[in-house]
Scaffold this active site. Structure first.
Site, PDB file in Angstrom:
ATOM      1  N   GLU A 174      -6.693   1.686  -4.403  1.00 42.22           N
ATOM      2  CA  GLU A 174      -5.807   0.507  -3.535  1.00 42.22           C
ATOM      3  C   GLU A 174      -6.329   1.123  -2.301  1.00 42.22           C
ATOM      4  OE1 GLU A 174      -1.737  -0.724  -3.741  1.00 42.22           O
ATOM      5  OE2 GLU A 174      -1.179   1.633  -4.075  1.00 42.22           O
ATOM      6  N   LYS A 224       8.206   0.868  -2.922  1.00 42.02           N
ATOM      7  CA  LYS A 224       7.249   0.911  -1.834  1.00 42.02           C
ATOM      8  C   LYS A 224       8.759   1.641  -0.951  1.00 42.02           C
ATOM      9  CE  LYS A 224       5.710  -2.474   1.492  1.00 42.02           C
ATOM     10  NZ  LYS A 224       4.380  -2.427   1.639  1.00 42.02           N
ATOM     11  N   TYR A 259      11.044  -0.017   2.141  1.00 36.72           N
ATOM     12  CA  TYR A 259      10.783  -0.562   3.579  1.00 36.72           C
ATOM     13  C   TYR A 259       9.842  -1.830   2.325  1.00 36.72           C
ATOM     14  CZ  TYR A 259       6.016   0.293   3.812  1.00 36.72           C
ATOM     15  OH  TYR A 259       4.360   0.277   3.496  1.00 36.72           O
ATOM     16  N   LEU A 282       0.908  -0.129  -5.158  1.00 36.97           N
ATOM     17  CA  LEU A 282       2.292  -1.194  -5.136  1.00 36.97           C
ATOM     18  C   LEU A 282       2.408  -2.398  -5.528  1.00 36.97           C
ATOM     19  CD1 LEU A 282       4.655  -1.803  -3.421  1.00 36.97           C
ATOM     20  CD2 LEU A 282       3.043  -2.461  -1.291  1.00 36.97           C
TER      21      LEU A 282
END
Length: 284
Positions: free
Chosen positions: A179, A147, A33, A204
């Protein structure tokens, strides 16, 4: 007015939108996505999101359902039909529908879904006060650079933060911060250096991250891409996060410890200003 969504070639009222129960995104989280922000009715960083989408699809040996030019037009059409001045466009590509089998189908037909969300992004009050975070163990799979729609643990992390009475969580692996649950994490040392984790499979590759670091360097700010610990973060002058939906968001508390003076610092505040100003110039 009913929201219009896009499903496999059709623009439909959301209540009429349907996807197969055999879709592999539903059965296996076999999908990827992207989320693109909208300001002034225009798309922010679309090119970066499109390139990352192509990379995610390639890493999973998944075909793109449409060209990136066609995808841009779908985004624009949804923004126009839903009269989105400020908000988000969410897109999801899955490997498509096939009888349930762990092995990929021989001739998959990818599914493509997009929808919009109207939301205040630029002038959100929390940007002036900052957010509070906790640290949690990073228990996600190893390929966080793709992702994918596998977001259960980040959702659990958001709920851990909510239960602790704070806004979000930073994930920690082998003693270092990876993260946030849906964002990249940064600290600013007392010497003024911006520190964020280096790229790899562990995090990411944020589109907003890339833009913010570029703007920081252009503004003659010092940037280090390396690991940092929770203790280092607690001792920092500032901290912040970046994402497509938050842009640059100050972090003022970590695990109950005040960061800096407990208010948004000058580096995060300036980077937010620069990001909004420069990104709007290139919005499509």
């Amino acid at each position: 007015m009913s929201r219009i969504v896009y499903v496999n070639g059709d623009y439909l009222p959301e209540e009429d939108a349907k996807i197969s129960v055999f879709d592999r995104g539903f059965l296996f989280a076999d999908g990827v996505y992207e989320v693109t922000s909208v300001l002034g009715g225009k798309l922010i960083d679309f090119e970066g999101h499109a390139k990352r989408l192509e990379r995610s699809l390639s890493e999973l040996d998944m075909s793109a359902p449409v060209t990136m030019d066609a995808l841009l037009e779908i985004h624009r059409e949804l923004v126009a039909r839903n009269e989105v001045h400020e908000g988000l466009v969410y897109l999801q590509v899955t490997r498509g529908a096939a009888d349930r089998d762990f092995a990929y189908p021989a001739e998959p037909k990818p599914s493509l879904v997009l929808f919009t969300q109207t939301k205040t992004l630029a002038d959100t009050p929390v940007a002036k006060t900052g957010i509070k975070v906790i640290s949690i163990e990073d228990q996600r799979w190893g390929r966080r650079d793709i992702k994918t729609v596998q977001l259960l643990y980040p959702s659990m992390g958001k709920m851990m933060a909510k239960a602790a009475g704070v806004d979000d969580a930073w994930m920690v692996e082998d003693g270092s911060v990876t993260e946030g649950t849906s964002n990249n994490a940064y600290i600013v040392t007392k010497a003024g250096t911006i520190v964020t984790r280096h790229l790899g499979n562990e995090i990411l590759h944020g589109i907003t991250r890339a833009a913010v670091l570029r703007f920081a360097r252009e503004a003659q700010m010092t940037v280090e891409e390396r690991s940092f610990t929770i203790e280092e973060a607690k001792d920092a002058a500032e901290a912040f996060i970046t994402s497509a939906s938050t842009f640059v968001m100050p972090v003022v508390e970590l695990d109950g410890a005040q960061i800096g003076d407990g208010t948004p610092g000058p580096v995060a505040t300036r980077l937010r200003e620069i990001y909004l100003e420069e990104s709007l110039k290139k919005a499509v």
